[in-house]
Each structure stands twice: as C-alpha cells, then as structure tokens.
Design a protein around this motif. Structure first.
Motif, PDB file in Angstrom:
ATOM      1  N   ASP A   1       5.591  -7.420  14.519  1.00  0.00           N
ATOM      2  CA  ASP A   1       6.131  -7.239  13.170  1.00  0.00           C
ATOM      3  C   ASP A   1       5.209  -6.375  12.315  1.00  0.00           C
ATOM      4  N   SER A   2       3.902  -6.488  12.547  1.00  0.00           N
ATOM      5  CA  SER A   2       2.953  -5.687  11.771  1.00  0.00           C
ATOM      6  C   SER A   2       3.078  -4.206  12.112  1.00  0.00           C
ATOM      7  N   VAL A   3       3.421  -3.924  13.359  1.00  0.00           N
ATOM      8  CA  VAL A   3       3.621  -2.534  13.782  1.00  0.00           C
ATOM      9  C   VAL A   3       4.878  -1.969  13.142  1.00  0.00           C
ATOM     10  N   ALA A   4       5.965  -2.730  13.209  1.00  0.00           N
ATOM     11  CA  ALA A   4       7.219  -2.281  12.597  1.00  0.00           C
ATOM     12  C   ALA A   4       7.039  -2.054  11.098  1.00  0.00           C
ATOM     13  N   ALA A   5       6.233  -2.897  10.456  1.00  0.00           N
ATOM     14  CA  ALA A   5       6.060  -2.793   9.006  1.00  0.00           C
ATOM     15  C   ALA A   5       5.370  -1.495   8.600  1.00  0.00           C
TER      16      ALA A   5
ATOM     17  N   ASP B   1       7.974   1.283   8.986  1.00  0.00           N
ATOM     18  CA  ASP B   1       9.040   1.241   7.991  1.00  0.00           C
ATOM     19  C   ASP B   1       8.538   1.475   6.572  1.00  0.00           C
ATOM     20  N   ASP B   2       7.425   0.845   6.216  1.00  0.00           N
ATOM     21  CA  ASP B   2       6.979   0.837   4.825  1.00  0.00           C
ATOM     22  C   ASP B   2       6.002   1.952   4.484  1.00  0.00           C
ATOM     23  N   LEU B   3       5.254   2.433   5.479  1.00  0.00           N
ATOM     24  CA  LEU B   3       4.246   3.465   5.220  1.00  0.00           C
ATOM     25  C   LEU B   3       4.586   4.803   5.876  1.00  0.00           C
ATOM     26  N   ARG B   4       5.554   4.787   6.749  1.00  0.00           N
ATOM     27  CA  ARG B   4       6.054   6.006   7.420  1.00  0.00           C
ATOM     28  C   ARG B   4       4.922   6.786   8.109  1.00  0.00           C
ATOM     29  N   VAL B   5       4.168   6.069   8.911  1.00  0.00           N
ATOM     30  CA  VAL B   5       3.052   6.694   9.632  1.00  0.00           C
ATOM     31  C   VAL B   5       3.551   7.403  10.880  1.00  0.00           C
TER      32      VAL B   5
ATOM     33  N   THR C   1      -1.828   7.448   9.264  1.00  0.00           N
ATOM     34  CA  THR C   1      -1.986   6.467  10.335  1.00  0.00           C
ATOM     35  C   THR C   1      -2.331   5.130   9.692  1.00  0.00           C
ATOM     36  N   ALA C   2      -2.186   4.048  10.427  1.00  0.00           N
ATOM     37  CA  ALA C   2      -2.570   2.725   9.911  1.00  0.00           C
ATOM     38  C   ALA C   2      -2.865   1.794  11.070  1.00  0.00           C
ATOM     39  N   HIS C   3      -3.850   0.937  10.873  1.00  0.00           N
ATOM     40  CA  HIS C   3      -4.136  -0.111  11.851  1.00  0.00           C
ATOM     41  C   HIS C   3      -3.024  -1.159  11.813  1.00  0.00           C
ATOM     42  N   ALA C   4      -2.538  -1.535  12.964  1.00  0.00           N
ATOM     43  CA  ALA C   4      -1.535  -2.597  13.081  1.00  0.00           C
ATOM     44  C   ALA C   4      -1.441  -2.997  14.545  1.00  0.00           C
ATOM     45  N   GLY C   5      -0.886  -4.188  14.783  1.00  0.00           N
ATOM     46  CA  GLY C   5      -0.662  -4.595  16.165  1.00  0.00           C
ATOM     47  C   GLY C   5      -1.932  -4.835  16.948  1.00  0.00           C
ATOM     48  N   GLU C   6      -2.991  -5.219  16.249  1.00  0.00           N
ATOM     49  CA  GLU C   6      -4.230  -5.654  16.898  1.00  0.00           C
ATOM     50  C   GLU C   6      -4.309  -7.167  16.702  1.00  0.00           C
ATOM     51  N   TRP C   7      -4.539  -7.591  15.461  1.00  0.00           N
ATOM     52  CA  TRP C   7      -4.519  -9.026  15.152  1.00  0.00           C
ATOM     53  C   TRP C   7      -3.137  -9.459  14.683  1.00  0.00           C
ATOM     54  N   GLY C   8      -2.395  -8.541  14.104  1.00  0.00           N
ATOM     55  CA  GLY C   8      -1.016  -8.828  13.758  1.00  0.00           C
ATOM     56  C   GLY C   8      -0.114  -8.564  14.954  1.00  0.00           C
ATOM     57  N   GLY C   9       1.030  -9.242  15.009  1.00  0.00           N
ATOM     58  CA  GLY C   9       1.959  -9.072  16.115  1.00  0.00           C
ATOM     59  C   GLY C   9       2.832  -7.847  15.946  1.00  0.00           C
TER      60      GLY C   9
ATOM     61  N   PHE D   1       0.818  -1.216   0.000  1.00  0.00           N
ATOM     62  CA  PHE D   1       0.000   0.000   0.000  1.00  0.00           C
ATOM     63  C   PHE D   1       0.853   1.268   0.000  1.00  0.00           C
ATOM     64  N   ALA D   2       2.146   1.118  -0.264  1.00  0.00           N
ATOM     65  CA  ALA D   2       3.056   2.263  -0.195  1.00  0.00           C
ATOM     66  C   ALA D   2       2.681   3.350  -1.196  1.00  0.00           C
ATOM     67  N   TRP D   3       2.250   2.949  -2.409  1.00  0.00           N
ATOM     68  CA  TRP D   3       1.876   3.956  -3.410  1.00  0.00           C
ATOM     69  C   TRP D   3       0.744   4.839  -2.883  1.00  0.00           C
ATOM     70  N   SER D   4      -0.251   4.220  -2.281  1.00  0.00           N
ATOM     71  CA  SER D   4      -1.401   4.974  -1.777  1.00  0.00           C
ATOM     72  C   SER D   4      -0.973   5.950  -0.687  1.00  0.00           C
ATOM     73  N   PHE D   5      -0.095   5.503   0.194  1.00  0.00           N
ATOM     74  CA  PHE D   5       0.362   6.384   1.265  1.00  0.00           C
ATOM     75  C   PHE D   5       1.256   7.493   0.720  1.00  0.00           C
ATOM     76  N   ASP D   6       2.056   7.205  -0.289  1.00  0.00           N
ATOM     77  CA  ASP D   6       2.862   8.259  -0.908  1.00  0.00           C
ATOM     78  C   ASP D   6       1.963   9.301  -1.565  1.00  0.00           C
ATOM     79  N   CYS D   7       0.899   8.835  -2.217  1.00  0.00           N
ATOM     80  CA  CYS D   7      -0.061   9.738  -2.858  1.00  0.00           C
ATOM     81  C   CYS D   7      -0.704  10.653  -1.830  1.00  0.00           C
ATOM     82  N   ALA D   8      -1.141  10.060  -0.725  1.00  0.00           N
ATOM     83  CA  ALA D   8      -1.784  10.850   0.334  1.00  0.00           C
ATOM     84  C   ALA D   8      -0.796  11.830   0.955  1.00  0.00           C
TER      85      ALA D   8
END
Length: 329
Positions: A199-203, A206-210, A189-197, A174-181
């Motif tokens: 690693d999902s938070v770090a991702a 790192d990848d979306l720069r939230v 912002t992004a949802h992470a670290g709820e159902w994902g562990g 989803f990096a393109w979408s976040f770069d566009c925004a």
C-alpha cells in the motif's frame, strides 16, 4: 566479473556512505568520543534497525560545515570508483546541510559540487544530487526542503525525493513539496515498500506521481501492483544488501529482486548506506551471481536500466550509456 563491470548507482545516502575511518578522524579532530558506535575492527556496529538509527545519527553528528561535506563527498566518491561506479546519484538533505536555510544550503551544495567536479576530472565518475525531504520531520519542514531544491535545481540538483520513517504520515501529506519540485523541473522518487507494505508503494505512485521508487520491494506482496509498476515503467531502486542487513528479508535467497525482474519490473541495484551494511556495489553484484545465477548480461542490464532511469541531462546519459556499451562490446 563483478569487479570489472562499470556500474551505475541511483540510491545512495551521502551521510550514510561516510567511511568509518573518516568519521573517526573527524571525531578525533574535535576531541569527541564516538568509540561506542564502532566494533573491534573499526566498522559501524549496531544491534537492530533502531540501534542503526542511533549509530547513524551519532556518526553524522560530526559533519557540521561545508568543508566537512567536501571531505565526505570526496571520500564517498573514491569508494564508488573503487567499485567501478561511473555514475552515481546521491540523496542530499538541506535538513543536515544548513537547517533548510537556502543561503546556508547553497554553501554546503557548493562544497559538494566542488568535490564532485574534482572526482569527475580525476576519476571520470559523474555525480548528481537528489534533494531529499525527511518524512518523520513532517510536511511543513518538507516544504522548506522543497523550496531549497527548487532554488538550486539545475545541472547538478536534478531530483527530489522522500526518505525517513515510512510509518510516519502519509505520502499525500507531502504532495505540495513534490508539486513544487516538479514545477522546478526536478525528477521524482520516494522511499516506499521497505518497512511499509505494498500500500505504501501504491500511495507514492498515486499521491506523489513518482517515476522511481526507493526500495519498493514489498510490492511483490501484491501481484496486481507489480503488474502495474511493470506496465508503467516505474523503476525500482533496489538495495538487497541493505534489506537483508536490516532484517526486511532474512537472507539473499528470500529477497524478491529476481521475482520482480521476472515479472517485467525494471530493477536497479544500489547500496543505500554501504559501510553500515558492510556492502559495496561489487558485493551486491557478486551476491546476485552467487544467489540467483545472474551472468554478465544480467548485470549489464542492471546498469543499463539505471542509466536510462538516471535523473540527468541527455548528453550525460548518452556518455554513460556509451561507456556501458563499450564495456559490453
């Protein structure tokens, strides 16, 4: 104490905050039978996370027009005001508001803004919108959502986010979408670290720069990551009542919000989808007091954290901070 304190909420799904009475009324107006999604008291009823998704989808299926979203927004903001919320950011999705067509999305957004402006004049509550892509709909549809966000970025649409099934795809998809925004001036912002562990938070960092993370609580499973979040000043939009209702944690005592806070993470508190989880901002505050012994200064810190992390212009932020500070004087 929890009733009287002014509050700031950063993590609220507009459709997920629909009062059951409103959904029942809309269903009756259309002669549709949604009785199976309510309990004897008229509240939403589900068995587990997957059944929650079914009930959520059924409840929101009656929201079909800009006029419906006007009614929804007015009802949701009324509930916010009843809990003492003075500023709220809500996730809005063009997927549900016009099928990611920019022209249709503008019509829905206009109705939402009209309702928000009326609530501001009548009740003094400020609202901002975070356009949100749905992760399990895939990266290509997220691009369309990001373009809707970019086309309507401004004084009301101030952020962009990612929600949905954390097990589907990778944040980097989803990096393109976040770069566009980001290029459109939207905060991220992004949802992470709820159902994902963790690693999902770090991702998403790192990848979306939230700069904020929705939930993020499972970062506690990696203390080096917690330290990184604290040092970077990344803010967590924590929703304890939601996490417990859906079984991420078994009870309030097990929830890591206190441990995260003790390690220097900037935490805020929100309700996520409040009627589904039988919660309000008042209840969230009360449970923090009852479970962790937080006092008025702790709760005030939550609101100040949220106001400072809000995706709004500086004039609005200053006005919100002043209201919070006056309440603490």
């Amino acid at each position: 104490m929890s009733h009287s304190l002014p509050k700031v909420e950063l993590h609220l799904h507009l459709e997920g905050a629909a009062p059951p009475a409103l959904i029942r009324a809309m269903a009756q107006e259309r002669n549709e039978d949604l009785s199976g999604i309510f309990d004897e008291s008229g509240n939403y009823s589900y068995r587990d996370f997957w059944d929650f998704l079914r009930v959520y989808e059924a409840a929101t299926s009656v929201l079909r027009t800009p006029a419906d979203y006007y009614r929804l927004t007015r009802a949701v903001l009324e509930e916010c005001v009843n809990s003492g919320v003075i500023y709220v950011e809500s996730f809005l999705s063009p997927d549900f508001c016009g099928g990611r067509d920019v022209v249709a999305w503008r019509d829905y957004l206009g109705a939402i803004r009209e309702a928000a402006e009326e609530a501001r004049r009548q009740d003094g509550i400020e609202m901002r919108g975070i356009v949100t892509a749905i992760r399990h709909f895939g990266p290509e549809k997220a691009r369309e959502t990001a373009l809707c966000a970019a086309e309507t970025a401004g004084d009301f649409i101030t952020g962009f986010g990612l929600a949905g099934d954390e097990t589907m795809g990778r944040p980097r998809d989803f990096a393109w979408s976040f770069d566009c925004a980001r290029e459109a001036g939207l905060r991220l912002t992004a949802h992470a670290g709820e159902w994902g562990g963790p690693d999902s938070v770090a991702a998403v960092i790192d990848d979306l720069r939230v700069e904020r993370i929705g939930h993020g609580v499972r970062a506690i499973e990696d203390l080096a990551l917690v330290e990184r979040i604290a040092e970077a000043g990344i803010v967590l939009e924590v929703c304890p009542g939601s996490n417990i209702a859906l079984g991420v944690y078994p009870d309030w005592r097990s929830h890591p919000i206190e441990k995260l806070r003790e390690r220097g993470v900037k935490v805020t508190v929100s309700t996520d989808d409040p009627p589904f989880f039988h919660t309000t901002m008042i209840r969230e505050y009360r449970m923090l007091v009852d479970t962790f012994g937080w006092d008025e200064s702790d709760l005030s810190e939550l609101a100040l954290n949220a106001a400072r992390a809000a995706f709004c212009d500086e004039q609005t932020r200053a006005a919100v901070l002043k209201r919070l500070e006056n309440a603490n004087a």
